[in-house]
Design an enzyme around this catalytic site. Sequence first.
Site, PDB file in Angstrom:
ATOM      1  N   ASP A   1       9.453  -6.369   4.314  1.00 37.01           N
ATOM      2  CA  ASP A   1       9.676  -7.284   3.186  1.00 37.01           C
ATOM      3  C   ASP A   1      11.284  -7.530   3.542  1.00 37.01           C
ATOM      4  O   ASP A   1      12.194  -6.623   3.800  1.00 37.01           O
ATOM      5  CB  ASP A   1       9.562  -6.300   1.893  1.00 37.01           C
ATOM      6  CG  ASP A   1       9.862  -7.363   0.838  1.00 37.01           C
ATOM      7  OD1 ASP A   1       9.044  -8.299   0.485  1.00 37.01           O
ATOM      8  OD2 ASP A   1      10.715  -6.703  -0.057  1.00 37.01           O
TER       9      ASP A   1
ATOM     10  N   GLU B   1       6.026   3.860  20.872  1.00 37.14           N
ATOM     11  CA  GLU B   1       5.363   5.129  21.141  1.00 37.14           C
ATOM     12  C   GLU B   1       3.872   5.247  21.116  1.00 37.14           C
ATOM     13  O   GLU B   1       3.253   6.010  21.431  1.00 37.14           O
ATOM     14  CB  GLU B   1       5.912   5.964  20.357  1.00 37.14           C
ATOM     15  CG  GLU B   1       7.349   6.504  20.666  1.00 37.14           C
ATOM     16  CD  GLU B   1       8.000   7.367  19.802  1.00 37.14           C
ATOM     17  OE1 GLU B   1       7.315   8.268  18.999  1.00 37.14           O
ATOM     18  OE2 GLU B   1       9.596   7.178  19.586  1.00 37.14           O
TER      19      GLU B   1
HETATM   20  C1  NOJ Z   1       9.480 -10.623  -1.158  1.00 34.25           C
HETATM   21  C2  NOJ Z   1       8.209 -10.207  -1.589  1.00 34.25           C
HETATM   22  O1  NOJ Z   1       7.340 -11.062  -0.987  1.00 34.25           O
HETATM   23  C3  NOJ Z   1       8.481 -10.651  -3.064  1.00 34.25           C
HETATM   24  O2  NOJ Z   1       7.272 -10.742  -3.688  1.00 34.25           O
HETATM   25  C4  NOJ Z   1       9.319  -9.599  -3.614  1.00 34.25           C
HETATM   26  O3  NOJ Z   1       9.518  -9.979  -5.197  1.00 34.25           O
HETATM   27  C5  NOJ Z   1      10.589  -9.432  -3.006  1.00 34.25           C
HETATM   28  N1  NOJ Z   1      10.347  -9.658  -1.587  1.00 34.25           N
HETATM   29  C6  NOJ Z   1      11.377  -8.398  -3.293  1.00 34.25           C
HETATM   30  O4  NOJ Z   1      10.905  -7.441  -2.718  1.00 34.25           O
END
Ligand code: NOJ
Length: 574
Positions: free
Chosen positions: A223, A278
């Site tokens: 993310d 790994e």
């Molecule tokens: C991207 C994620 O896909 C989204 O849903 C989220 O709100 C933001 N990152 C923050 O983590």
Amino acid sequence: MSTTAPEAHRNDADRMTDPNWWRQAAVYQIYPRSFADSNGDGIGNLKGITAKVPYLKSLGVDAVWLSPFYPSALADGGYDVDDYRDVDPKIGTLEDFDEMAAALHEAGMKVIVDIVPNHSSDRHEWFKEALASPKGSPARDRYIFRDGLGENGELPPSDWESVFGGPTWERITEPDGTPGQWYFHIFAKEQPDFNWDNPEVREDFLKTLRFWSDRGVDGFRIDVAHGMTKNLEGTLPTRADLEARASEGDGFVDGSHPYWDRDEVHAIYAEWRKLFNEYNPPRTAVAEAWVHQTRRARYASPEGLGQAFNFDLLQADFDATQFHTIITKNLAEAAASGASSTWVFSNHDVVRHATRYGLPVAEPSSDAEIMAGQAGKKWLLEGGKQEDVDIELGLRRARAASLLMFALPGSAYLYQGEELGLQEVGNEITDAERQDPSFFRNKGKEIGRDGCRVPLPWTAEGPSFGFGDGPAHLPQPAWFADFAVDVQDGDESSTLELYRKALKLRRELQSGEELEWIPNADPQVLHFRRPNGWESVTNFGTDAVELPEGTVVVSSSALEDGKLPGATTAWLFG
Ligand code: NOJ
């Protein structure tokens, strides 16, 4: 017709041991709390997913990616994580996770989990400790705390705006009750950003990656992979300064933005890569990095995460020229980086493509290359009125686009419900029912992302259309019945059966990563060939066109007198 496919996984055992399984995988994204609810509390859970493994198997996907299922107050749908090495009790237990992973593996599917390293939740142990500890303490150093400006530190360190609206800084109350420092958060205030210069933070994420890898997780979706490392020292530029820089020439392509896409982030991924390697087969990763196209390859390199999302199709209109440009560029870029390309039309953050394609094309925005496709965003800003959507056209185009995507080399990322042709839920969700922080932090200016997160309809009847035994956590409109799995199951003309057929053929046919464009006199038609004589033709226009010579094996809409109608894709063998 030959279907000899050296890289295809005609049996599941091949996929489970192949280190390159991800290169051409069809990956199905599950948003756990909205997929299937096994205990009737209105929230989808891991046991619900396990019960649907036969469904996923029959769909023909190679892997499942789960959005966060970790303990969370759900200030941002689970992307606000309290504990990275546990399961939210609302969703299940670690044992449920193990059972689910075993069932998916048994059925020949890989498991990818979401890692959220840019920020934790404000309920994370470390953040609580930071608030309880004095300024300058090691506990504060795991996050980004700064003194405020102004005589008494009453002004935030900068005037920047967070992604969901509102300021990026939040002031705390010190343990002695006095107004105190400010902490930085790119997203909601419940999502404090970590300080990635702190070795403890780095160590802890290595521990998390190991924890899930040891549990048999096959890969990770990272993310905000272009966040994490920051330069927030000294006097910070103003918002106006940043905006001016962003609109100049190539903006921040030199990695000089204070908190996006800084070069230092790649040292973290190099370390993660060593850890991934790994394992046997090595763990995989895909970056969610909204960066300039020229900067994407580094995230996707074999020394880094290995693959990166390209969101170009997701931002494009249903338009032959845009598709052609995007596909050509991304295949070249993926080849140069050593990765395979990624394709995605829908996810939990954007308006579903069956709805997007039924909206009028939005004016190209001045700062985008070819990304006129802001139709979905515009619709959300205008309140998400269902009457503005041409549902039939949207679905027809979505089916054509998806069939085209399945014929492309690289990984296809699907979002739960798109295999049903599901539409976005718009203004049928009331303000009181909304959950997305982007709705609240924007003071209702845009309706946010809840519409693509409404729990799936499994049956046309039942309290929540078979999602569970009680009402779902987001309201499902009556028209969800028309899209239910049990309505589509076995109906050859349904979107579900189209996906099943296409994914099955794709699995047999994928081989090599080459794509050869075949020129067509009609600019509305895109035609390409893959190895072994597999061809895909899409008519982006409205009038039916002649098909090339060959035997059609699947089409996204019925042919008309042997011709390819508008908004239709067909696969054929010449
Ligand atoms: C991207 C994620 O896909 C989204 O849903 C989220 O709100 C933001 N990152 C923050 O983590």
